[in-house]
Design an enzyme around this catalytic site. Structure first.
Site, PDB file in Angstrom:
ATOM      1  N   HIS A 202      -2.239 -10.773  -3.679  1.00  0.00           N
ATOM      2  CA  HIS A 202      -2.787  -9.722  -2.822  1.00  0.00           C
ATOM      3  C   HIS A 202      -2.954 -10.187  -1.389  1.00  0.00           C
ATOM      4  O   HIS A 202      -2.931  -9.396  -0.460  1.00  0.00           O
ATOM      5  CB  HIS A 202      -4.066  -9.149  -3.424  1.00  0.00           C
ATOM      6  CG  HIS A 202      -3.759  -8.234  -4.556  1.00  0.00           C
ATOM      7  ND1 HIS A 202      -3.683  -8.657  -5.838  1.00  0.00           N
ATOM      8  CD2 HIS A 202      -3.403  -6.932  -4.553  1.00  0.00           C
ATOM      9  CE1 HIS A 202      -3.321  -7.643  -6.601  1.00  0.00           C
ATOM     10  NE2 HIS A 202      -3.145  -6.581  -5.854  1.00  0.00           N
ATOM     11  N   GLU A 444       2.465  -0.361 -15.152  1.00  0.00           N
ATOM     12  CA  GLU A 444       2.318  -1.759 -14.758  1.00  0.00           C
ATOM     13  C   GLU A 444       2.388  -2.730 -15.926  1.00  0.00           C
ATOM     14  O   GLU A 444       2.458  -3.937 -15.718  1.00  0.00           O
ATOM     15  CB  GLU A 444       0.975  -1.965 -14.046  1.00  0.00           C
ATOM     16  CG  GLU A 444       0.846  -1.131 -12.800  1.00  0.00           C
ATOM     17  CD  GLU A 444      -0.386  -1.467 -12.004  1.00  0.00           C
ATOM     18  OE1 GLU A 444      -0.274  -2.192 -11.005  1.00  0.00           O
ATOM     19  OE2 GLU A 444      -1.479  -0.990 -12.386  1.00  0.00           O
ATOM     20  N   ASP A 468       2.911  -6.003 -10.985  1.00  0.00           N
ATOM     21  CA  ASP A 468       2.275  -6.298 -12.269  1.00  0.00           C
ATOM     22  C   ASP A 468       3.251  -6.149 -13.427  1.00  0.00           C
ATOM     23  O   ASP A 468       3.179  -6.902 -14.389  1.00  0.00           O
ATOM     24  CB  ASP A 468       1.056  -5.380 -12.486  1.00  0.00           C
ATOM     25  CG  ASP A 468      -0.172  -5.947 -11.786  1.00  0.00           C
ATOM     26  OD1 ASP A 468      -0.379  -7.169 -11.879  1.00  0.00           O
ATOM     27  OD2 ASP A 468      -0.899  -5.185 -11.141  1.00  0.00           O
ATOM     28  N   CYS A 515       6.043   1.587  -6.354  1.00  0.00           N
ATOM     29  CA  CYS A 515       5.163   1.218  -5.248  1.00  0.00           C
ATOM     30  C   CYS A 515       4.894  -0.284  -5.206  1.00  0.00           C
ATOM     31  O   CYS A 515       4.119  -0.760  -4.396  1.00  0.00           O
ATOM     32  CB  CYS A 515       3.846   1.997  -5.310  1.00  0.00           C
ATOM     33  SG  CYS A 515       2.880   1.624  -6.772  1.00  0.00           S
TER      34      CYS A 515
HETATM   35  C1  PEP Z   1       1.846  -3.405  -8.490  1.00  0.00           C
HETATM   36  O1  PEP Z   1       1.313  -4.015  -9.420  1.00  0.00           O
HETATM   37  O2  PEP Z   1       3.074  -3.394  -8.280  1.00  0.00           O
HETATM   38  C2  PEP Z   1       1.005  -2.647  -7.540  1.00  0.00           C
HETATM   39  C3  PEP Z   1       1.549  -1.854  -6.641  1.00  0.00           C
HETATM   40  O3  PEP Z   1      -0.339  -2.841  -7.621  1.00  0.00           O
HETATM   41  P1  PEP Z   1      -1.074  -4.127  -7.024  1.00  0.00           P
HETATM   42  O4  PEP Z   1      -0.038  -4.938  -6.301  1.00  0.00           O
HETATM   43  O5  PEP Z   1      -2.164  -3.657  -6.139  1.00  0.00           O
HETATM   44  O6  PEP Z   1      -1.571  -4.804  -8.268  1.00  0.00           O
HETATM   45 MG    MG Z   2      -0.765  -3.683  -9.806  1.00  0.00          MG
END
Ligand code: PEP
Ligand code: MG
Length: 580
Positions: A202, A444, A468, A515
């Site tokens: 993150h 995910e 994920d 996403c």
């Molecule tokens: C993902 O897991 O691809 C996602 C968009 O969520 P995050 O990266 O916030 O876990």
């Molecule tokens: Mg995620």
């Protein structure tokens, strides 16, 4: 001495500037700049703390029982000598007088510098003196903390430091938590580099939101760099150069200017509709972390927000959860800022690498598989409904889509939807205005991908979180650089899951988006188009580069090739081969 360190490129581009070292992890002593008028006072504080430790150590020596092992008094003697060493005193003084560092910062910076010298010594006895120095310095820091009173804890973590000449600043840290990244977001840094981290951590994701070149997993960089050193950061190659020669600096600065010129060319695509050569309309949406990211999303000419990671609102709130009103105002600001374009807000995804201290209860051994995302929300329905009410209220101001993270079970879907219905009833009872929302699920975990059809029975749209999905399909902790080389978006199993979910959406006439970071990688744009994906959500800074790929692609012709890639045992070999 020029030093080159290889890490992982997470944000493209080149930056050249002076290092601002946030912390080398040795101590959490406060680091800030003092006003020049405070130099004498700071020197006195430093001297006072040192004298206090000298008295303490001398007292220990004097009170030593006659039968105590001689090594103990020898060790205390060594500590005293280190403490009274004139070189240390002069160097610390220099940081305070010339650089206006506070006493703690001056002392830790110098200790780290001496520590590096000790590390380089051949004599094992001398090398061990590093630990002695750190121990005695800890005592001094302890006294400094006491002399600062409550003030020490209140000192800002943010480095306000400006280099004397007006050079760009590069943030260097051992690691940065998402909360720290948020803090530094507005800091005007030209780039950042950390010792730890992975491309989809993150921290890296927030870095992309900052739109500055970044390298992570550059092992040891925070130990090797000195504050104010020149640093070259090559976010394309994942390389960091410490103390570059002037010639190198000039070359990188020129490369940075070239890259900026190429970016300027891309800007021409801003007003161009994202349509493939065969006329397929593609939606390019933005991933955002707060209302502050809306401006960049609008500049990139996106069609809406595909992922608003609401957890950053929770992480930023330090020691309390944001209430309904605070959340409502934050969501409303984004909805209004997007001027009628759809805004997809994901319910809070706390846990794993985005912990709240509060959420650490139990200190799960395996947080990625623990109480995170929707599991965390469903474990505290009152907290969850507070967020849902805020989302429903924001929906009265423009189109809102609510997205649930990390669902795996059908009973979780039922519970989440029941909470939405309850939140709607609560608002109706209070007579508060709410708007209609479209509901979606993140895909995910492999379980969700394999059950895309069942998910589509309940939701208006699905959004694939590849970050994920890859982590859970390949059993690779996305925050662990030791297994980072195994994290592979082009793994056949990942591609087959993607294909399955996109195909299910097309069959049912429902929207599927991606996403995760894969949507922002131009290397995968044609493959995703060929699989039938028409909605991509990504950090604003990648939108135009992906649009460039979309404009050049023939989606219909790519379909056959995409199926070959998915069926292949070595998809990467085929990836670069699409002529379309
Ligand atoms: C993902 O897991 O691809 C996602 C968009 O969520 P995050 O990266 O916030 O876990
Ligand atoms: Mg995620």
């Amino acid at each position: 001495m020029t030093l080159c360190i290889h890490g992982l490129a997470v944000v493209r581009g080149v930056a050249v500037g002076r290092a601002v070292v946030v912390s080398s992890g040795a101590t959490d002593a406060p680091r800030y700049h003092i006003d020049p008028s405070q130099v004498a006072q700071e020197l006195a504080r430093m001297g006072g703390a040192r004298d206090a430790v000298v008295r303490e150590l001398q007292g220990l020596l004097a009170g030593m029982p006659a039968d105590a092992p001689s090594e103990i008094s020898a060790l205390i003697d060594v500590h005293l000598q280190l403490l009274l060493d004139e070189t240390l005193e002069a160097a610390v003084r220099g940081w305070i007088v010339e650089h206006h560092y506070n006493a703690e910062w001056a002392l830790t910076v110098q200790t780290e510098a001496f520590g590096r010298q000790f590390d380089a010594m051949d004599d094992p006895y001398l090398r061990e003196r590093k630990a002695d120095l750190e121990q005695v310095v800890d005592r001094v820091l302890h006294h400094l903390k006491a002399s600062a009173g409550g003030q020490a804890a209140a000192m800002p973590e943010r480095p306000e430091w400006q280099p004397r000449e007006n050079a760009p600043r590069i943030l260097v840290a051992r690691d940065l938590s998402p909360a720290q990244m948020l803090q530094f977001k507005e800091g005007g840094f030209a780039g950042f580099v950390t010792d730890l981290g992975t491309a989809t951590s993150h921290t890296a994701i927030v870095a992309r939101g900052m739109e500055i070149p970044a390298v992570v997993a550059a092992r040891g960089v925070s130990q090797l760099v000195r504050p104010d050193d020149w640093v070259v950061l090559d976010g394309d190659a994942g390389v960091v150069v410490l103390d570059p020669t002037e010639r190198m600096r000039a070359q990188y600065e020129a490369a940075g200017r070239d890259a900026a010129a190429r970016d300027a060319d891309l800007q021409q695509l801003r007003g161009v509709a994202a349509r493939t050569r065969d006329g397929q309309a593609v939606q390019l949406l933005a991933n955002i972390e707060s209302a502050a990211d809306v401006a960049a999303a609008l500049r990139a000419g996106v069609d809406g927000v595909g992922l608003f990671r609401s957890e950053f609102l929770f992480i930023a709130g330090a020691d309390r959860l944001p209430g309904e009103e605070e959340q409502y105002l934050a969501y409303r600001a984004v909805v209004e800022g997007m001027h009628g374009m759809p805004v997809t807000i994901r319910t809070v995804d706390i846990g794993a690498d985005k912990p709240l201290d509060r959420a650490r209860q139990g200190e799960a051994a395996n947080p990625a598989l623990g109480l995170r995302a929707i599991r965390w929300s469903l474990a505290d329905p009152a907290m969850f409904r507070t967020q849902l009410r805020a989302l429903l209220r924001a929906a009265a101001h423009g189109p809102v889509r609510v997205l649930f993270p990390m669902l795996a079970h059908l009973h979780e879907i039922r519970q989440a939807l029941a909470q939405v219905a309850l939140a709607q009833e609560e608002l109706a009872e209070r007579g508060v205005a709410a708007g209609p929302v479209s509901l979606g699920a993140m895909i995910e975990v492999p379980a969700a991908a394999l059950m895309a059809d069942e998910f589509l029975d309940h939701f208006n749209f699905l959004s694939i979180g590849t970050n994920d999905l890859i982590q859970y399909t390949l059993a690779i902790d996305r925050t662990d650089e030791a297994v980072g080389h195994l994290y592979d978006p082009a793994h056949p199993a990942v591609l087959r899951l993607l294909d399955r979910v996109i195909a299910a959406g097309r069959r049912r006439g429902k929207e599927i988006s991606v996403c995760g970071e894969m949507a922002s990688d131009p290397e995968f744009t044609r493959l995703l188009l060929g699989l039938g994906l028409r909605v991509f959500s990504m950090p604003a800074m990648h939108v135009l580069r992906v649009k460039q790929q979309v404009l050049a692609a023939d989606a219909k012709a790519l379909a056959t090739w995409a199926q070959q890639v998915v069926a292949s045992r070595a998809p990467r070999e085929l990836l670069g081969m699409a002529a379309l």
